[in-house]
Design a protein around this motif. Structure first.
Motif, PDB file in Angstrom:
ATOM      1  N   CYS A  15      39.253  45.487  45.296  1.00  0.00           N
ATOM      2  CA  CYS A  15      38.232  44.560  44.795  1.00  0.00           C
ATOM      3  C   CYS A  15      37.385  45.211  43.704  1.00  0.00           C
ATOM      4  CB  CYS A  15      37.342  44.083  45.947  1.00  0.00           C
ATOM      5  SG  CYS A  15      38.177  42.951  47.093  1.00  0.00           S
ATOM      6  N   VAL A  31      31.882  46.853  43.335  1.00  0.00           N
ATOM      7  CA  VAL A  31      31.781  45.407  43.542  1.00  0.00           C
ATOM      8  C   VAL A  31      30.326  44.948  43.470  1.00  0.00           C
ATOM      9  CG1 VAL A  31      32.172  43.513  45.165  1.00  0.00           C
ATOM     10  CG2 VAL A  31      33.892  45.302  44.900  1.00  0.00           C
ATOM     11  N   ILE A  67      34.975  37.665  43.971  1.00  0.00           N
ATOM     12  CA  ILE A  67      35.500  38.965  44.403  1.00  0.00           C
ATOM     13  C   ILE A  67      34.705  39.494  45.593  1.00  0.00           C
ATOM     14  CG2 ILE A  67      35.734  41.400  43.745  1.00  0.00           C
ATOM     15  CD1 ILE A  67      36.408  40.409  40.909  1.00  0.00           C
ATOM     16  N   THR A 125      37.014  43.939  39.901  1.00  0.00           N
ATOM     17  CA  THR A 125      35.696  43.788  39.265  1.00  0.00           C
ATOM     18  C   THR A 125      35.712  44.390  37.866  1.00  0.00           C
ATOM     19  OG1 THR A 125      34.529  43.819  41.384  1.00  0.00           O
ATOM     20  CG2 THR A 125      33.240  44.360  39.429  1.00  0.00           C
ATOM     21  N   THR A 138      40.641  47.703  50.746  1.00  0.00           N
ATOM     22  CA  THR A 138      40.037  46.412  50.383  1.00  0.00           C
ATOM     23  C   THR A 138      38.969  46.589  49.309  1.00  0.00           C
ATOM     24  OG1 THR A 138      40.431  45.457  52.577  1.00  0.00           O
ATOM     25  CG2 THR A 138      38.697  44.448  51.245  1.00  0.00           C
ATOM     26  N   MET A 162      36.274  40.125  49.255  1.00  0.00           N
ATOM     27  CA  MET A 162      36.154  41.458  49.854  1.00  0.00           C
ATOM     28  C   MET A 162      35.478  41.375  51.218  1.00  0.00           C
ATOM     29  SD  MET A 162      33.912  44.766  48.599  1.00  0.00           S
ATOM     30  CE  MET A 162      32.399  43.961  49.201  1.00  0.00           C
TER      31      MET A 162
END
Length: 450
Positions: A32, A315, A10, A36, A28, A14
């Motif tokens: 992401c 993230v 991920i 997560t 974005t 990203m």
């Protein structure tokens, strides 16, 4: 293992999407971030607690979040709500100041002082950025200076991007010089018991030496483009600084609010007020004093940047919760093999490279117990490792547009003014001087401490 694989994939996806700029970056990171929460914490870890820890909402409702001399909220896992609230508050303040003509007035005063010459303005703004960032959070410095630069570029007809990029780097460099200048330094200082003076006498010296090289570098990189700007401007036809003020009572009030913000930020380690408290308080004060202009001020806040940070924190929280950052830290002790020079080089350069791509706050917090264990097992002085970690995390983040909060804010201000800064342009300018400063830092630490 599955959760770690998801977290790494991920993050890489990203990162690639942000670089290619296929979509707006806030979407974005938000998508992401959602992946997560679902794949890393749900499918991979089956851990509701890890999810809640990363979302970190509970921290907002603790007394320490708003008042804590130790500034514990800086090193909390997951979404750093203190940073989000602080940035939002400063954005409100900056928009309030812009409404009354504060930035236009200031830029005209500075321009007039150097006779409207673009290159002297360029050098002056770099120095101002460095000095202010020693005492005020670099995010605030860039919010302030980038807005001034954009205003000035419209008057003198030059491209503000080279100047904003230089200001960003100098702000990060200045932040490395003191304990209160950059969040990783706050974490290192409070965790290991170092004072403001300790940082000034150690990282401050490195930053001071590096500043000389930085000024020379940006001068030669940007002088060709900037020297052609403003040459055909008739100075006599430029407006006077006083004409820039659109609301004199509002101007006075905005100046007072800004002064209050500076004092609170410089003294927040002594008063115990966290950056979240300061940011929220300044925003509320600005809106109260703005009166009927509240809607106008709020409408101009850059919400896209705030959303970008939210997704990014989630993230990175996935990397943190799955132990990826710990694995990276453990690798240092294995690779060094007990050699102190290799150990220092690994710490400073790995910290720099990691901070260029992930948030340096959780990385610095993760590395602190590592350098403490290295000191216990090898006998290397803890301060030496601490200064290496500080310089690596503080300066390494300057290399990419997402490496530090100031980078994101500064490039957002430029984009909002119609001057988007892509990854290629940013890295081509910032990466070489980042490497130069890291080399200076490494040599300085080798010569002085080993």
């Amino acid at each position: 293992m599955l959760a770690q694989i998801f977290a790494v994939i991920i993050f890489i996806v990203m990162f690639l999407l942000i670089i290619t700029e296929k979509f707006e970056r806030q979407w974005t990171t938000l998508v992401c971030g959602l992946l997560t929460l679902i794949l890393v914490f749900g499918v991979g870890m089956h851990s509701w607690e890890a999810c809640m820890k990363t979302l970190n909402v509970r921290s907002i409702f603790t007394p320490e979040f708003w008042y804590a001399a130790g500034e514990s909220s800086e090193s909390s896992s997951g979404i750093n709500w203190a940073t989000i609230i602080f940035i939002a508050g400063m954005m409100v303040m900056v928009e309030g100041m812009a409404r009354v003509g504060f930035f236009r007035w200031l830029c005209m005063c500075l321009a007039k002082a150097v006779r409207y010459k673009v290159i002297p303005i360029f050098m002056t703004f770099m120095l101002i950025s460095f000095v202010l960032a020693m005492f005020i959070d670099s995010i605030t410095v860039i919010l302030f200076l980038a807005a001034v630069t954009v205003e000035l570029s419209q008057l003198l007809k030059f491209n503000p991007v080279p100047m904003i990029l230089a200001e960003i780097f100098c702000a990060n460099l200045g932040g490395s010089a003191t304990m209160c200048g950059d969040p990783p330094n706050i974490i290192i200082g409070t965790s290991l018991g170092y004072s403001f003076a300790d940082f000034v006498m150690n990282t401050g010296l490195i930053a001071g030496i590096s500043l000389i090289f930085t000024l020379v570098y940006f001068y030669f990189v940007s002088r060709k483009e900037l020297s052609k700007s403003g040459a055909d401007i008739d100075i006599s036809k430029l407006p006077t600084p006083s004409s820039a003020i659109t609301d004199k009572p509002g101007f006075i009030i905005s100046s007072i609010i800004f002064a209050i913000a500076v004092v609170l930020l410089v003294t927040h380690a002594m008063t115990g007020l966290t950056v979240a408290t300061i940011g929220l308080g300044i925003a509320v004060l600005t809106l109260i004093c703005g009166g009927k202009h509240c809607g106008e001020i709020l409408s101009k806040v850059d919400y896209k940047t705030l959303l970008f940070f939210l997704g990014l924190f989630v993230v990175v929280g996935g990397l943190e919760e799955t132990g990826i950052l710990v694995l990276i830290a453990d690798l240092i002790s294995k690779l060094s093999g007990g050699n102190v020079y290799v150990m220092i080089a690994i710490i400073i350069w790995l910290s720099a490279v990691a901070s260029a791509f992930i948030d340096n706050i959780p990385f610095a917090a993760t590395m602190i117990p590592v350098i403490q264990s290295l000191t216990a097992s090898t006998g290397v002085a803890l301060p030496t490792l601490a200064w290496a970690l500080a310089m690596g995390t503080d300066i390494g983040g300057s290399a990419t547009p997402i490496g530090a909060s100031a980078n994101v804010v500064g490039t957002s201000v430029a984009a909002k003014a119609g001057h988007p800064v892509g990854w290629g342009k940013y890295c081509k300018t910032a990466a070489p001087i980042t490497i130069i400063v890291m080399i200076i830092s490494t040599i300085f630490i080798f010569v002085r401490y080993l």
